[in-house]
Design an enzyme around this catalytic site. Sequence first.
Site, PDB file in Angstrom:
ATOM      1  N   GLY A  68      46.332  17.417   8.069  1.00 11.51           N
ATOM      2  CA  GLY A  68      46.704  17.366   6.723  1.00 11.51           C
ATOM      3  C   GLY A  68      48.278  17.809   7.338  1.00 11.51           C
ATOM      4  N   GLY A  69      48.039  18.476   6.422  1.00 14.90           N
ATOM      5  CA  GLY A  69      49.188  19.842   5.907  1.00 14.90           C
ATOM      6  C   GLY A  69      49.761  20.042   7.772  1.00 14.90           C
ATOM      7  N   HIS A 125      39.791   7.440   3.536  1.00 14.22           N
ATOM      8  CA  HIS A 125      40.011   8.808   2.896  1.00 14.22           C
ATOM      9  C   HIS A 125      39.567   8.723   1.378  1.00 14.22           C
ATOM     10  CE1 HIS A 125      42.291  12.360   2.705  1.00 14.22           C
ATOM     11  NE2 HIS A 125      42.485  12.179   3.842  1.00 14.22           N
ATOM     12  N   LYS A 153      50.236  11.884   4.953  1.00 12.40           N
ATOM     13  CA  LYS A 153      50.123  11.313   3.452  1.00 12.40           C
ATOM     14  C   LYS A 153      51.210  10.920   2.824  1.00 12.40           C
ATOM     15  CE  LYS A 153      46.414  14.551   3.202  1.00 12.40           C
ATOM     16  NZ  LYS A 153      44.909  15.531   3.032  1.00 12.40           N
ATOM     17  N   GLU A 208      35.664  14.700   6.685  1.00  9.78           N
ATOM     18  CA  GLU A 208      36.272  15.708   6.017  1.00  9.78           C
ATOM     19  C   GLU A 208      35.201  15.737   4.536  1.00  9.78           C
ATOM     20  OE1 GLU A 208      40.692  14.471   7.523  1.00  9.78           O
ATOM     21  OE2 GLU A 208      40.036  13.764   5.520  1.00  9.78           O
ATOM     22  N   SER A 254      42.037  21.339   5.987  1.00 14.56           N
ATOM     23  CA  SER A 254      42.311  23.038   6.049  1.00 14.56           C
ATOM     24  C   SER A 254      42.199  23.587   7.662  1.00 14.56           C
ATOM     25  CB  SER A 254      41.791  23.363   5.613  1.00 14.56           C
ATOM     26  OG  SER A 254      42.399  23.237   4.098  1.00 14.56           O
TER      27      SER A 254
END
Length: 255
Positions: free
Chosen positions: A237-238, A96, A12, A169, A216
């Site tokens: 992502g994270g 997205h 991102k 997602e 997540s």
Amino acid sequence: MNKDHIIIANWKMKLGINETIELAKKIKDKFKKIDKGEVVVCPNFVALMEVKKILNGGKIKLGGQTVFWENRGAYTGEISPDILAEAGCEYVIIGHSERRKYVLENYEMIHKKVKTVLGIDNLIPIVCVGEDAKERKTDRRDFVLVDQLQEAFGGLNILKNQQVIVAYEPIWAIGSGVAIEPSEAEYAHKIVRLALNDIFGMQTVDNNFRIIYGGSIDTKNVENFVDLENLDGVLVGGGSLDIDNFYKIAQAIIG
Ligand code: 13P
């Protein structure tokens, strides 16, 4: 057709250029031990060329986070599919939910992007779909998924050797720290598969499509997803921002 499991890191706008370079170097080094599956990293545009140099044609692939729907022209600020391919991208994320929300990408724009990307050799679209919390609560998820897929892909042709990835997602799970229940992901992925079957026919979907999950995914919950029948990988992502976490997630998915 490549049906290997795939793990895709979506960084991102969370890393600057130097941070991106550092992480790419660590990934290049650490992932030497993994020889199965596919690994893709999606840095910001400004860092793409540096990351390409670091990956240096190895087994970790490069992806763009978004793309425009024309290949050349007076479109200030945009990046086209063939520029991405020239920069070394083999994948590109389209539609997205953060782009649908913050820069108002709509169905028509997403459709045009998918169409243009499908026209570029060796650039694989990763098309994101998913319902928000309200749609889930009101039992509209299945309809939303079918609708998003029809709008993105309706009327398009998939060539024999073309690969496509659909990322389910659920918007409410993204960045929330709480992933979907694996059984619910499996159900949603079946809906995605059936909707794609309707559009392209079962054989094309079996041969050319991979369906992955994002939202997540972390080192703890990933184990619960690996054995799902209709899951070909994850979009992270994270969990992809720390080398040890990303490596653990990757090991579970493709190791
Ligand atoms: P998180 O893994 O941070 O929830 O993000 C998922 C995502 O949006 C990947 O594209």
